[in-house]
Design a protein around this motif. Structure first.
Motif, short mmCIF file in Angstrom:
data_model
loop_
_atom_site.label_atom_id
_atom_site.label_comp_id
_atom_site.label_asym_id
_atom_site.label_seq_id
_atom_site.Cartn_x
_atom_site.Cartn_y
_atom_site.Cartn_z
N SER A 1 0.83 -1.21 0.00
CA SER A 1 0.00 0.00 0.00
C SER A 1 0.86 1.25 0.00
O SER A 1 0.59 2.20 -0.76
CB SER A 1 -0.93 0.01 1.21
OG SER A 1 -1.84 -1.05 1.13
N ILE A 2 1.87 1.28 0.81
CA ILE A 2 2.73 2.47 0.85
C ILE A 2 3.52 2.61 -0.45
O ILE A 2 3.74 3.71 -0.94
CB ILE A 2 3.67 2.46 2.09
CG1 ILE A 2 4.33 3.82 2.28
CG2 ILE A 2 4.72 1.40 2.00
CD1 ILE A 2 3.41 4.88 2.79
N LEU A 3 3.91 1.49 -1.06
CA LEU A 3 4.59 1.54 -2.35
C LEU A 3 3.65 2.11 -3.42
O LEU A 3 4.05 2.94 -4.23
CB LEU A 3 5.09 0.16 -2.77
CG LEU A 3 5.75 0.08 -4.13
CD1 LEU A 3 6.97 1.01 -4.21
CD2 LEU A 3 6.16 -1.35 -4.45
N HIS A 4 2.40 1.68 -3.40
CA HIS A 4 1.42 2.20 -4.34
C HIS A 4 1.26 3.70 -4.16
O HIS A 4 1.23 4.46 -5.14
CB HIS A 4 0.08 1.48 -4.14
CG HIS A 4 -0.96 1.92 -5.10
ND1 HIS A 4 -1.80 2.96 -4.85
CD2 HIS A 4 -1.28 1.46 -6.34
CE1 HIS A 4 -2.61 3.13 -5.88
NE2 HIS A 4 -2.32 2.22 -6.79
N GLU A 5 1.12 4.15 -2.92
CA GLU A 5 0.98 5.57 -2.65
C GLU A 5 2.21 6.35 -3.08
O GLU A 5 2.11 7.44 -3.65
CB GLU A 5 0.70 5.80 -1.17
CG GLU A 5 -0.67 5.31 -0.75
CD GLU A 5 -0.90 5.45 0.75
OE1 GLU A 5 -0.21 6.26 1.39
OE2 GLU A 5 -1.78 4.74 1.26
N LEU A 6 3.38 5.79 -2.85
CA LEU A 6 4.63 6.44 -3.26
C LEU A 6 4.69 6.59 -4.76
O LEU A 6 5.03 7.67 -5.28
CB LEU A 6 5.82 5.64 -2.73
CG LEU A 6 7.20 6.17 -3.08
CD1 LEU A 6 7.43 7.53 -2.41
CD2 LEU A 6 8.26 5.18 -2.63
N MET A 7 4.35 5.55 -5.48
CA MET A 7 4.41 5.61 -6.94
C MET A 7 3.34 6.55 -7.51
O MET A 7 3.55 7.15 -8.55
CB MET A 7 4.28 4.21 -7.53
CG MET A 7 5.49 3.36 -7.22
SD MET A 7 5.39 1.74 -7.97
CE MET A 7 5.64 2.16 -9.68
N ALA A 8 2.22 6.68 -6.82
CA ALA A 8 1.14 7.57 -7.29
C ALA A 8 1.54 9.03 -7.18
O ALA A 8 0.99 9.87 -7.90
CB ALA A 8 -0.13 7.30 -6.50
N THR A 9 2.48 9.33 -6.31
CA THR A 9 2.91 10.73 -6.18
C THR A 9 3.82 11.09 -7.31
O THR A 9 4.02 12.17 -7.69
CB THR A 9 3.62 10.98 -4.84
OG1 THR A 9 4.78 10.18 -4.78
CG2 THR A 9 2.71 10.73 -3.68
#
Length: 90
Positions: free
Chosen positions: A82-90
């Motif tokens: 989840s945090i990787l997804h959020e990081l990549m979305a930024t």
């Protein structure tokens, strides 16, 4: 949280959603907590569908944009996906 939206962007998805709902009701044998979790996830999914349909209405060119190399983030629960997804979305 209400979106104040009511356009889901057509009905092509509803048949599949109805199959899922019937399977959950007739086959899943969920206990109370399981039903609550599933309900929360289904409401979140419907909310996201409303938001996407609104975005597609406001920016129809998004539907024509090519997706050259999609990225799939997968992993075991509690592994940081989840945090990787959020990081990549930024």
């Amino acid at each position: 949280m209400s979106t104040r939206l009511d356009d889901f962007g057509g009905d092509s998805w509803r048949t599949h959603f109805d199959v899922l709902l019937r399977a959950l009701a007739d086959e899943a044998r969920l206990h109370l907590l399981g039903r609550l979790v599933v309900r929360t996830e289904l409401l979140r999914t419907l909310r996201n569908r409303l938001l996407l349909a609104e975005r597609w209405r406001l920016q129809p060119e998004l539907l024509d944009a090519p997706v050259d190399a999609p990225v799939f983030i997968v992993g075991s629960p509690r592994s940081g996906t989840s945090i990787l997804h959020e990081l990549m979305a930024t």
